[in-house]
Design a protein around this motif. Structure first.
Motif, PDB file in Angstrom:
ATOM      1  N   ALA A  66      -7.197  -0.803  -3.936  1.00  0.00           N
ATOM      2  CA  ALA A  66      -5.892  -0.153  -4.073  1.00  0.00           C
ATOM      3  C   ALA A  66      -4.857  -0.832  -3.175  1.00  0.00           C
ATOM      4  O   ALA A  66      -3.727  -1.088  -3.607  1.00  0.00           O
ATOM      5  CB  ALA A  66      -6.015   1.331  -3.715  1.00  0.00           C
ATOM      6  N   ALA A  67      -5.236  -1.126  -1.943  1.00  0.00           N
ATOM      7  CA  ALA A  67      -4.308  -1.799  -1.034  1.00  0.00           C
ATOM      8  C   ALA A  67      -3.969  -3.198  -1.531  1.00  0.00           C
ATOM      9  O   ALA A  67      -2.814  -3.648  -1.438  1.00  0.00           O
ATOM     10  CB  ALA A  67      -4.916  -1.857   0.373  1.00  0.00           C
ATOM     11  N   TYR A  68      -4.956  -3.894  -2.072  1.00  0.00           N
ATOM     12  CA  TYR A  68      -4.722  -5.241  -2.595  1.00  0.00           C
ATOM     13  C   TYR A  68      -3.782  -5.190  -3.800  1.00  0.00           C
ATOM     14  O   TYR A  68      -2.905  -6.051  -3.958  1.00  0.00           O
ATOM     15  CB  TYR A  68      -6.045  -5.881  -2.978  1.00  0.00           C
ATOM     16  N   ALA A  69      -3.961  -4.182  -4.648  1.00  0.00           N
ATOM     17  CA  ALA A  69      -3.091  -4.055  -5.822  1.00  0.00           C
ATOM     18  C   ALA A  69      -1.651  -3.785  -5.404  1.00  0.00           C
ATOM     19  O   ALA A  69      -0.709  -4.351  -5.973  1.00  0.00           O
ATOM     20  CB  ALA A  69      -3.603  -2.931  -6.726  1.00  0.00           C
ATOM     21  N   ILE A  70      -1.463  -2.928  -4.402  1.00  0.00           N
ATOM     22  CA  ILE A  70      -0.105  -2.641  -3.924  1.00  0.00           C
ATOM     23  C   ILE A  70       0.514  -3.886  -3.297  1.00  0.00           C
ATOM     24  O   ILE A  70       1.691  -4.206  -3.520  1.00  0.00           O
ATOM     25  CB  ILE A  70      -0.137  -1.473  -2.920  1.00  0.00           C
ATOM     26  N   MET A 121      -6.270   5.405   4.518  1.00  0.00           N
ATOM     27  CA  MET A 121      -6.981   4.135   4.606  1.00  0.00           C
ATOM     28  C   MET A 121      -6.305   3.076   3.736  1.00  0.00           C
ATOM     29  O   MET A 121      -6.209   1.912   4.127  1.00  0.00           O
ATOM     30  CB  MET A 121      -8.453   4.291   4.209  1.00  0.00           C
ATOM     31  N   VAL A 122      -5.834   3.485   2.563  1.00  0.00           N
ATOM     32  CA  VAL A 122      -5.103   2.548   1.703  1.00  0.00           C
ATOM     33  C   VAL A 122      -3.869   2.027   2.434  1.00  0.00           C
ATOM     34  O   VAL A 122      -3.594   0.819   2.442  1.00  0.00           O
ATOM     35  CB  VAL A 122      -4.702   3.228   0.381  1.00  0.00           C
ATOM     36  N   GLN A 127      -1.071  -2.265   5.329  1.00  0.00           N
ATOM     37  CA  GLN A 127      -0.329  -2.788   6.473  1.00  0.00           C
ATOM     38  C   GLN A 127      -1.014  -4.030   7.045  1.00  0.00           C
ATOM     39  O   GLN A 127      -0.360  -4.971   7.489  1.00  0.00           O
ATOM     40  CB  GLN A 127      -0.230  -1.711   7.552  1.00  0.00           C
ATOM     41  N   GLY A 128      -2.347  -4.039   7.024  1.00  0.00           N
ATOM     42  CA  GLY A 128      -3.063  -5.220   7.482  1.00  0.00           C
ATOM     43  C   GLY A 128      -2.841  -6.417   6.577  1.00  0.00           C
ATOM     44  O   GLY A 128      -2.727  -7.556   7.052  1.00  0.00           O
ATOM     45  N   GLY A 239       0.835  -3.029  15.519  1.00  0.00           N
ATOM     46  CA  GLY A 239       1.992  -2.312  14.973  1.00  0.00           C
ATOM     47  C   GLY A 239       1.828  -2.041  13.495  1.00  0.00           C
ATOM     48  O   GLY A 239       1.248  -2.816  12.748  1.00  0.00           O
ATOM     49  N   LEU A 240       2.318  -0.882  13.081  1.00  0.00           N
ATOM     50  CA  LEU A 240       2.349  -0.488  11.682  1.00  0.00           C
ATOM     51  C   LEU A 240       3.796  -0.399  11.233  1.00  0.00           C
ATOM     52  O   LEU A 240       4.618   0.210  11.903  1.00  0.00           O
ATOM     53  CB  LEU A 240       1.661   0.889  11.490  1.00  0.00           C
TER      54      LEU A 240
END
Length: 241
Positions: A66-70, A121-122, A127-128, A239-240
């Motif tokens: 999900a994070a990769y898709a965003i 978590m997503v 952010q990472g 930082g985020l």
């Protein structure tokens, strides 16, 4: 640190030490930990360890794609931020009805199924990924790598600090659930926090046993954070946005 040090000390203090008026002169004892077997605390401990570990694994498997898709351009970040802002207690009643229709009440799956995905978590993994040069992904695509291969062989190794921090926080969050397990699970599947609350109600004056139980309950979180502390600190010091 004073309450934690007192907890550590009281867990090894015999019952006579509490009521003698001179607890500091009493030698340490393991009788409080032996009493935990009589109150059946080990079964909830193992059950919570297994359930929380499964939940963390599932959240990683769902949050990373999900994070990769965003990050790749899918316009869903606002939706995840909206889910992130919803208090968990607000979803308890509709979630109870959903689990009832799926015949998952009083089942271990009720403790796992609703937590398979985590908006937090997503967001943390996203952010990472923002700190990773996107040229790595474009170079891998030019070499003919599939999106799944890019995600697991290129992005995953670069996200180890964020994954470790997210896993620790996800484990602690699921480990500390009290209200939700009381509502959706029967007494056949007690979690460690529910068992601890019941123990406090049943033996409110046995401070030694309560101290030992609280120490055992806190130990997995303490050990997990101790092992991955540098990753957690590195993630949040970075930082985020």
């Amino acid at each position: 640190m004073i309450p934690f040090l007192w907890l550590l000390y009281s867990a090894f203090l015999s019952a006579d030490g509490f009521y003698s008026g001179q607890p500091l002169k009493i030698s340490f004892s393991l009788e409080n930990f032996k009493s935990l077997g009589q109150v059946n605390l080990w079964k909830p401990l193992l059950f919570s360890l297994l359930a929380s570990s499964i939940v963390v694994t599932l959240q990683i498997l769902t949050s990373l794609p999900a994070a990769y898709a965003i990050r790749a351009g899918t316009p869903l970040l606002g939706l995840y931020l909206f889910f992130f802002a919803i208090p968990a207690e607000l979803m308890l009643v509709p979630l109870y009805g959903l689990l009832q229709k799926l015949h998952l009440l009083n089942s271990p799956l009720a403790l796992i199924f609703p937590f398979m995905a985590s908006p937090f978590m997503v967001f943390l993994l996203y952010q990472g990924m923002l700190k990773i040069p996107w040229e790595y992904v474009e170079a891998a695509r030019l070499d003919g790598a599939s999106e799944s291969r890019i995600m697991f062989q290129t992005m995953l190794p670069l996200l180890l600090p964020e994954l470790a921090a997210a896993s620790v926080l996800a484990f602690a969050g699921h480990w500390n659930l009290v209200l939700y397990p009381k509502v959706v699970l029967s007494q056949d599947f007690p979690t460690i926090q529910v068992a601890l609350s019941e123990l406090m109600r049943a033996t409110s004056n046995n401070w030694g046993v309560l101290g030992a139980a609280a120490l055992v309950t806190s130990l997995p979180i303490i050990l997990l954070y101790g092992v991955f502390e540098r990753y957690v600190v590195k993630t949040f010091q970075g930082g985020l946005k």
